[in-house]
Structures are given as structure tokens and as C-alpha cells.
Design a protein around this motif. Structure first.
Motif, short mmCIF file in Angstrom:
data_model
loop_
_atom_site.label_atom_id
_atom_site.label_comp_id
_atom_site.label_asym_id
_atom_site.label_seq_id
_atom_site.Cartn_x
_atom_site.Cartn_y
_atom_site.Cartn_z
N GLY A 118 153.00 68.54 2.15
CA GLY A 118 154.25 68.29 1.69
C GLY A 118 153.18 66.98 0.65
N ILE A 119 153.56 65.81 0.08
CA ILE A 119 153.21 64.74 -0.50
C ILE A 119 153.33 63.86 -0.47
CG2 ILE A 119 152.27 64.52 -3.02
CD1 ILE A 119 154.07 66.94 -4.11
N ASP A 120 152.05 62.86 0.07
CA ASP A 120 151.62 61.47 0.51
C ASP A 120 151.37 61.24 -1.19
OD1 ASP A 120 152.99 62.35 2.63
OD2 ASP A 120 151.19 62.22 3.90
N LEU A 121 151.55 59.99 -1.40
CA LEU A 121 150.65 58.83 -2.05
C LEU A 121 149.95 58.10 -1.17
CD1 LEU A 121 153.87 57.18 -4.33
CD2 LEU A 121 152.49 59.31 -4.13
N THR A 122 149.19 57.75 -2.06
CA THR A 122 147.79 57.23 -1.27
C THR A 122 147.67 55.65 -1.94
OG1 THR A 122 145.88 58.35 -2.23
CG2 THR A 122 147.21 59.47 -0.43
N GLU A 123 146.59 54.74 -1.44
CA GLU A 123 145.71 53.84 -2.43
C GLU A 123 145.62 54.39 -3.33
OE1 GLU A 123 142.71 49.95 -1.75
OE2 GLU A 123 143.28 51.39 -0.07
N TYR A 124 145.05 55.28 -3.58
CA TYR A 124 143.91 55.73 -4.80
C TYR A 124 144.96 57.02 -5.49
CZ TYR A 124 140.76 52.62 -2.31
OH TYR A 124 139.60 51.37 -2.27
N GLY A 125 146.08 57.29 -5.05
CA GLY A 125 146.54 58.55 -5.72
C GLY A 125 147.52 58.97 -4.80
N LYS A 126 147.08 60.60 -4.40
CA LYS A 126 147.95 61.57 -4.13
C LYS A 126 147.53 61.90 -2.73
CE LYS A 126 148.95 65.35 -7.21
NZ LYS A 126 148.50 64.44 -8.37
N ALA A 127 147.90 62.72 -2.01
CA ALA A 127 147.36 63.48 -0.84
C ALA A 127 148.91 64.84 -0.98
CB ALA A 127 146.95 63.51 0.59
N VAL A 128 147.75 65.90 -1.54
CA VAL A 128 148.76 67.09 -0.91
C VAL A 128 148.17 67.98 0.04
CG1 VAL A 128 149.85 69.32 -2.19
CG2 VAL A 128 149.46 67.36 -3.49
N TRP A 129 149.43 67.70 1.50
CA TRP A 129 148.70 68.67 2.69
C TRP A 129 149.53 69.89 2.88
CZ3 TRP A 129 152.74 68.42 5.85
CH2 TRP A 129 153.51 67.37 6.21
N VAL A 130 148.98 70.06 3.84
CA VAL A 130 149.56 71.51 4.63
C VAL A 130 149.33 71.82 6.44
CG1 VAL A 130 149.67 73.09 2.69
CG2 VAL A 130 148.18 73.11 4.13
N GLU A 131 150.43 71.89 6.10
CA GLU A 131 150.05 72.29 7.98
C GLU A 131 150.40 73.64 8.60
OE1 GLU A 131 150.45 67.39 9.74
OE2 GLU A 131 151.98 68.85 10.67
#
Length: 139
Positions: A118-131
Motif C-alpha cells: 500500500g501507500i501511506d501519506l506521511t508528514e514529509y511525503g509518502k511511504a510505499v510499503w509491502v508486507e
């Protein structure tokens, strides 16, 4: 998708320059972390995911030269990989790649080789993550 991780994790981060040479450096670092955490059987799978996500961040995110962060977290039986960049606007879009196409397969591979992403918006941009689930020691 929703993450299944708790807050009780092993966690390491690696900051990379947004240049092509960072991709093999990120793969090697991830492999070392997996060996340290005694889950080296995941190395090939994680190296592929690291390559795809770091490459996407370097090629497509408009970061103004800001570094990219790679984070690995391991808790219980779940391994999470995150790639952070400073571009909240340009989010990855999964495409249906043409078989003969040279590019465009990245997120298709991410989906195929992970249990969730998924993709999470962060304070400074975004994080693309996998589990990845069921990541305990190899039997």
C-alpha cells in the motif's frame, strides 16, 4: 490495504541518495539485515521488492534531490519493507504491462511477491510499503 503489524518490532532504516547506484546498495543492505535477523531465506524475494520500490522512488518521485529512506521491520512472523520519499503527489499506479514491454512491471511484481502492499501519506511525503507473512525461520 491495512497493515497487520504491531508496534513491537525489530526495525532498521537506511538513507539513500536518489541515484541509480543506490538500488544495488539497498539490496545488499536488506540482505544483511535479513541474515542478522536469521531470516535469510527471504533474501531473494526482499531484494526484488527493494529493487522495484527503490527504483520507482528514484525514477518517478519528484523529490528535488532529497534522500530516499528504506525501512525494514520484523515482528512475529511479518516482515515489512517501506520506501519513503518526499513526493506525496506522485503516487505509484499499477499498470497492466504488455508482455513485450521493457518497463511497467514493477507494481505487478510487488503485488505478486507480497501479501499486502500500500501507500501511506506521511508528514514529509509518502511511504510505499509491502508486507510478507509467515516469515519465521526456514524449516
Amino acid at each position: 490495504m491495512t497493515s497487520s503489524l504491531s508496534n513491537d518490532t525489530l526495525s532498521r532504516s537506511y538513507t539513500l541518495s536518489p541515484v541509480a547506484a543506490s538500488v544495488p546498495a539497498a539490496r545488499a543492505w536488506a540482505r544483511r539485515m535479513l541474515v542478522r535477523w536469521e531470516i535469510p531465506h527471504l533474501a531473494e524475494r526482499i531484494e526484488l521488492l527493494v529493487s522495484e520500490l527503490i527504483t520507482n522512488a528514484i525514477k518517478h518521485a519528484k523529490t528535488g534531490g532529497a534522500p530516499v529512506a528504506l525501512i525494514l521491520r520484523f515482528v512475529g512472523e511479518t516482515l515489512r519493507l517501506e520506501v519513503h520519499d518526499r513526493d506525496a503527489e506522485n503516487r505509484p499506479i499499477q499498470q497492466r504491462p504488455m508482455a513485450e514491454a521493457v518497463g511497467g512491471h514493477g507494481l505487478w511484481l510487488v503485488e505478486a511477491y507480497s501479501d499486502r502492499w500500500g501507500i501511506d501519506l506521511t508528514e514529509y511525503g509518502k511511504a510505499v510499503w509491502v508486507e510478507l507473512d509467515d516469515c519465521g525461520a526456514a524449516t
